[in-house]
Design a protein around this motif. Structure first.
Motif, PDB file in Angstrom:
ATOM      1  N   THR A   1      26.161   0.879  29.580  1.00  0.00           N
ATOM      2  CA  THR A   1      25.023   1.538  30.708  1.00  0.00           C
ATOM      3  C   THR A   1      25.520   0.988  32.049  1.00  0.00           C
ATOM      4  OG1 THR A   1      23.437   1.163  28.923  1.00  0.00           O
ATOM      5  CG2 THR A   1      22.878   1.024  31.211  1.00  0.00           C
TER       6      THR A   1
ATOM      7  N   LYS B   1      27.683   6.872  24.424  1.00  0.00           N
ATOM      8  CA  LYS B   1      27.380   6.679  26.085  1.00  0.00           C
ATOM      9  C   LYS B   1      28.701   6.878  26.931  1.00  0.00           C
ATOM     10  CE  LYS B   1      24.494   4.101  27.034  1.00  0.00           C
ATOM     11  NZ  LYS B   1      23.980   2.901  26.947  1.00  0.00           N
TER      12      LYS B   1
ATOM     13  N   GLU C   1      23.457  -4.303  20.325  1.00  0.00           N
ATOM     14  CA  GLU C   1      22.984  -4.373  21.630  1.00  0.00           C
ATOM     15  C   GLU C   1      23.805  -4.644  22.900  1.00  0.00           C
ATOM     16  OE1 GLU C   1      20.005  -3.981  24.303  1.00  0.00           O
ATOM     17  OE2 GLU C   1      19.746  -3.690  22.433  1.00  0.00           O
TER      18      GLU C   1
ATOM     19  N   GLU D   1      25.483  -1.623  23.837  1.00  0.00           N
ATOM     20  CA  GLU D   1      24.374  -0.551  24.690  1.00  0.00           C
ATOM     21  C   GLU D   1      24.306  -1.065  26.192  1.00  0.00           C
ATOM     22  OE1 GLU D   1      22.831   2.165  23.817  1.00  0.00           O
ATOM     23  OE2 GLU D   1      22.624   2.115  21.828  1.00  0.00           O
ATOM     24  N   GLN D   2      24.340  -2.270  26.275  1.00  0.00           N
ATOM     25  CA  GLN D   2      24.412  -2.774  27.714  1.00  0.00           C
ATOM     26  C   GLN D   2      25.495  -2.689  28.551  1.00  0.00           C
ATOM     27  OE1 GLN D   2      21.595  -4.267  29.013  1.00  0.00           O
ATOM     28  NE2 GLN D   2      20.311  -4.753  27.525  1.00  0.00           N
TER      29      GLN D   2
ATOM     30  N   VAL E   1      28.201   3.790  19.357  1.00  0.00           N
ATOM     31  CA  VAL E   1      27.348   3.496  20.481  1.00  0.00           C
ATOM     32  C   VAL E   1      28.463   4.133  21.699  1.00  0.00           C
ATOM     33  CG1 VAL E   1      26.606   1.904  22.221  1.00  0.00           C
ATOM     34  CG2 VAL E   1      25.906   1.878  19.714  1.00  0.00           C
TER      35      VAL E   1
END
Length: 678
Positions: A553, A302, A546, A549-550, A298
């Motif tokens: 971001t 990102k 998750e 990911e958060q 991830v």
């Protein structure tokens, strides 16, 4: 049919910000205004000024409510702004609000269900922004229902907080109080005042910060933007849960708020260190590396790291034995590891399993030491364990082990070649810890195979509370703690069994390797780790991914330096490890923990001890098992036991020390008298 209306609060109910606290947005706005030269004060001062201006605007308002223009009129007066400058600042605040808002999944789902059922929906908000602006927020985040109404305090001049907005809405909707159901988060405005107006209430507090998120949000030793967005990422992750089981929900929530930030910090540091050293490929070693590799993928996607992240099946059992070319102290340490602990199950069979031989192969040696076949599966007594060193240094035993090791070595090396360890790409090795012993065997195997890197192997670990001398040119890096620093007696290492749960995988440990045609495949203790999967392993891993990911971001890699992530982990782990809630202790403590390498002895991570067991722990410091999460056991017990545990944890408690001293003297006197009698 009686008409029903459902009313939803907007902020912290339908919508939640990426920031931990609403006022944190003002601080970031201050930074932006500074960059645009609209203010020449610090972001901190702007934040305080913005909050004060809102209070002043409410004070001078006839209704006690204020809109954003009135707030910025106060600011324009304080800062000497023109009307144009004030409007520029307002637009920036609104744009920042919109960019920071996210829908709350549970409420979004509820609204969609009510809309499908053709129910009447309205929205209420005690807010200084306009109805048009808030409606845009709701539409942009897919929580607006076409045809519904929005009632905003700053435009109506009435609020939920003073209770006047509810009667106003009832009149506008032409319904009685009993026909309105209000869903909101604020205890005073959405619950207490609504009930006062006889409105039905469904409190919704999921968007409130939990204890872990609150601790980070309030940790002033961390920069505001970092702590706010990290706590916000935990909350956003927590709100993404789709679990219906209460136990699984606890696993998701605790992972999102306490475990995932720790895992993320470690993985990010691994990538940073790899990049510094020109490492192009990282091998995440089974089983601890499974979740770490997923998080790494991830982050790479990102944040643009170009490091290849691979999963490598391996274990102590799979690598130590094939690396044996002699039986010295290093080899004996592993063969006899844990045998000195009487609480750990040890049998002739279990020790032979470590070196992949059977008791039948050395039955003559065992017979000489009074170990007939009938004893091979029994737990050894202390004096019998003392004989193991002699047994495993007998010539015929050592020769058998070394020849067995050689037969396993070819397949290990074949697997290493298959996984690209000989292709010249600079690589690193990622594992949890705890001493670097497994890396020694790994590197030795590479050396035997002829493709040990000239610069050595770089091992990257979560912690090395015990650091061994590395193999040749190897380097060992530790993230959270190291035997060389001041924290070698850190509380975490006492309860590292809990940490190992956080790194659990969905398959059994690697026993060795087999060749199927041209391919080498790992031989696993079990294809699926059923106990862990049934417990909720995928829930824990899902929440950790998750979170990655958060946070990637909402924060950049430059905004997540290692020192801040380590401080965050320290705050969160201390709370979870030493002060778990009853629910956390029940659920995480019920996880089945395997005590030895061959996974034939197991018990709960935090056993639910009896009162007698607790007195034994308190007075004699005697435990039934070596690796136990004691604070978890205490939290699972009744109030008396929790008080006892608090007493035990107070090392300076004079009463406890006196009791222990008395019992020690009594025991010595008793034994002395017994000896004289005999």
């Amino acid at each position: 049919m009686v008409r029903k209306v459902y009313s939803f609060d907007v902020f912290e109910t339908c919508l939640v910000r990426v920031w931990a606290k609403p006022s944190d947005l003002f601080w970031v706005l201050g930074e932006q205004l500074n960059q645009q030269k609209l203010i020449d004060i610090s972001a901190d001062n702007w934040q305080h000024m913005r909050i004060k201006a809102e209070s002043l605007a409410r004070e001078v308002s006839k209704t006690g409510e204020a809109n954003v223009e009135q707030i910025y009129q106060q600011l324009a007066h304080l800062l000497g702004w023109s009307t144009t400058q004030a409007q520029q600042a307002i637009h920036k605040e609104i744009a920042l609000e919109l960019a920071s808002l996210r829908p709350v999944p549970a409420i979004q789902k509820r609204i969609q269900a009510l809309q499908k059922a053709n129910e009447r929906l309205i929205y209420m908000s005690d807010m200084y922004l306009s109805e048009e602006t808030i409606r845009t927020f709701l539409k942009e985040n897919n929580v607006w229902t076409p045809g519904s109404s929005l009632y905003v305090s700053s435009e109506i001049g009435m609020s939920k907080g003073n209770g006047k907005l509810f009667p106003h809405c009832l009149g506008q909707e032409s319904v009685k109080a009993s026909q309105l159901t209000h869903i909101g988060d604020n205890f005073h405005s959405d619950v207490k005042m609504a009930k006062k107006q006889r409105v039905r209430v469904e409190p919704f507090t999921q968007a409130h910060l939990n204890c872990y998120e609150g601790k980070i949000a309030d940790a002033t030793q961390l920069p505001l933007k970092f702590r706010s967005l990290l706590a916000g990422a935990s909350r956003l992750t927590r709100l993404q849960s789709q679990e219906t089981s209460p136990d699984k929900q606890v696993i998701w929530d605790t992972t999102a708020s306490a475990i995932a930030p720790m895992l993320f910090g470690f993985v990010h540091w691994c990538l940073v260190e790899a990049q510094k050293r020109g490492i192009q490929r990282l091998y995440f070693v089974a089983r601890d590396g499974q979740i770490l590799q997923k998080i790494a993928q991830v982050i790479c996607q990102k944040w643009g790291y170009t490091i290849e992240c691979r999963y490598l099946y391996g274990s102590r059992q799979a690598w130590h034995l094939p690396a044996f070319q002699e039986i010295g102290e290093f080899e004996l340490f592993w063969i006899l590891f844990g045998t000195q602990h009487v609480t750990e199950f040890v049998s002739i069979h279990s020790i032979c399993n470590r070196v992949s031989i059977s008791p039948e192969q050395i039955k003559e040696v065992l017979s000489r030491y009074d170990f007939p076949a009938a004893k091979w599966d029994l737990d050894l007594k202390p004096h019998e364990r003392d004989l193991l060193r002699q047994i495993f240094t007998e010539k015929e035993v050592t020769e058998l082990i070394i020849s067995t090791a050689a037969s396993y070595r070819e397949k290990v090396i074949g697997y290493f070649r298959q996984e690209g360890l000989d292709d010249g790409v600079p690589f690193g090795y990622v594992d949890v810890g705890w001493s670097g012993r497994t890396q020694c065997s790994f590197s030795k195997l590479l050396s035997i195979a002829g493709f040990y890197p000239e610069s050595g192997v770089c091992g990257i670990y979560f912690a090395l509370p015990h650091r061994l001398k590395p193999f040749k040119n190897d380097s060992l890096l530790a993230y959270f703690d190291d035997a060389d620093n001041l924290y070698k007696d850190h509380y975490l290492w006492q309860y590292k069994c809990l940490l190992e749960l956080f790194f659990a995988a969905d398959h059994g440990s690697t026993k060795g390797y087999d060749q199927c045609g041209a391919q080498y495949i790992p031989i696993l203790h079990s294809a699926k780790n059923e106990e862990a999967i049934n417990w909720g392993l995928y829930v824990m891993q899902g929440a950790a991914i998750e979170f990655a990911e958060q946070i990637t971001t909402n924060l950049s890699q430059q905004e997540c330096p290692t020192e801040l992530l380590i401080k965050t982990a320290e705050i969160l782990l201390k709370e979870l490890v030493l002060n778990p809630s009853r629910q956390e202790a029940e659920i995480f403590g019920a996880f089945i923990f395997y005590e030895n390498l061959t996974e034939n002895s197991f018990y709960e991570l935090a056993p639910n001890y009896s009162l007698t067991d607790w007195w034994s722990i308190l007075l004699y410091d005697k435990h039934l098992h070596i690796h136990v999460w004691v604070p978890g056991s205490a939290a699972r017990s009744n109030i008396i036991v929790r008080k006892i545990f608090q007493l035990r944890n107070n090392s300076k408690n004079r009463k406890l020390l006196k009791i222990r001293k008395f019992l020690g003297e009594f025991k010595r006197d008793y034994l002395l008298k017994a000896t004289k009698t005999t």
